[in-house]
Scaffold this active site. Sequence first.
Site, PDB file in Angstrom:
ATOM      1  N   GLU A 172      -1.163  13.833  -8.646  1.00 28.67           N
ATOM      2  CA  GLU A 172      -0.584  15.484  -8.892  1.00 28.67           C
ATOM      3  C   GLU A 172       0.892  14.889  -9.050  1.00 28.67           C
ATOM      4  O   GLU A 172       1.603  15.682  -9.874  1.00 28.67           O
ATOM      5  CB  GLU A 172      -0.848  16.234  -7.737  1.00 28.67           C
ATOM      6  N   TYR A 175       0.912  -1.185   0.055  1.00 38.54           N
ATOM      7  CA  TYR A 175      -0.010  -0.052   0.032  1.00 38.54           C
ATOM      8  C   TYR A 175       0.900   1.267   0.112  1.00 38.54           C
ATOM      9  O   TYR A 175       0.416   2.250  -0.743  1.00 38.54           O
ATOM     10  CB  TYR A 175      -0.883  -0.080   1.149  1.00 38.54           C
TER      11      TYR A 175
HETATM   12  N1  THU Z   1      -4.533  10.636  -3.796  1.00 42.30           N
HETATM   13  C1  THU Z   1      -3.943  11.313  -4.888  1.00 42.30           C
HETATM   14  O1  THU Z   1      -3.851  10.703  -5.764  1.00 42.30           O
HETATM   15  N2  THU Z   1      -4.194  12.672  -4.595  1.00 42.30           N
HETATM   16  C2  THU Z   1      -4.444  13.311  -3.478  1.00 42.30           C
HETATM   17  O2  THU Z   1      -4.120  14.406  -3.341  1.00 42.30           O
HETATM   18  C3  THU Z   1      -4.963  12.784  -2.455  1.00 42.30           C
HETATM   19  C4  THU Z   1      -4.778  11.255  -2.395  1.00 42.30           C
HETATM   20  C5  THU Z   1      -4.675   9.126  -4.014  1.00 42.30           C
HETATM   21  C6  THU Z   1      -3.592   8.367  -3.155  1.00 42.30           C
HETATM   22  C7  THU Z   1      -4.379   6.826  -3.233  1.00 42.30           C
HETATM   23  O3  THU Z   1      -4.257   6.296  -4.248  1.00 42.30           O
HETATM   24  C8  THU Z   1      -5.895   7.504  -3.044  1.00 42.30           C
HETATM   25  O4  THU Z   1      -6.095   8.716  -3.592  1.00 42.30           O
HETATM   26  C9  THU Z   1      -6.592   7.396  -1.657  1.00 42.30           C
HETATM   27  O5  THU Z   1      -5.759   8.007  -1.011  1.00 42.30           O
END
Ligand code: THU
Length: 140
Positions: free
Chosen positions: A63, A56
């Site tokens: 981003e 995980y």
């Molecule tokens: N996640 C993003 O891609 N960008 C963010 O700004 C916050 C979280 C993703 C990481 C993970 O794959 C999923 O969202 C849940 O946290």
Amino acid sequence: MSNLRAKKRAVERLIETAVQAQKRAYCPYSRYPVGAAVLTETGRVFPGCNVENASYGLAMCAERAAIYHAVASGHDALKAVCVVGTAAKPCGACRQVMYEFSDKDPALYLVALSPATGRRTVVKPTVFKLLPMAFEPLAS
Ligand code: THU
């Protein structure tokens, strides 16, 4: 084309790129797809999506994927960034990474996209606004 129209088109293209990137998110563990896109000072647009892993902690946010994509392509100055998700709020790590490539305080388009209705809500802060007192190794 007027400057204003060109800017509007560039923003539309940025948002559409992030919306499409969200569809390519690899998120079987969180089931939380995020799309992103960055517009560089050179006028290029790069997409990114979150990519998770069975281990995980290796998940990469959308981003950062978009920013690293741009940097690896030789475009390291951000002009605008777009994030698309159910709740589009960049995490702290992504804010710091955005800051690294943000000399001119890029606009941030945070697009909350409802999976149920398809309704989009856009909030537009800036990178500096989202990360006051960012870490900087060099005293300025
Ligand atoms: N996640 C993003 O891609 N960008 C963010 O700004 C916050 C979280 C993703 C990481 C993970 O794959 C999923 O969202 C849940 O946290």
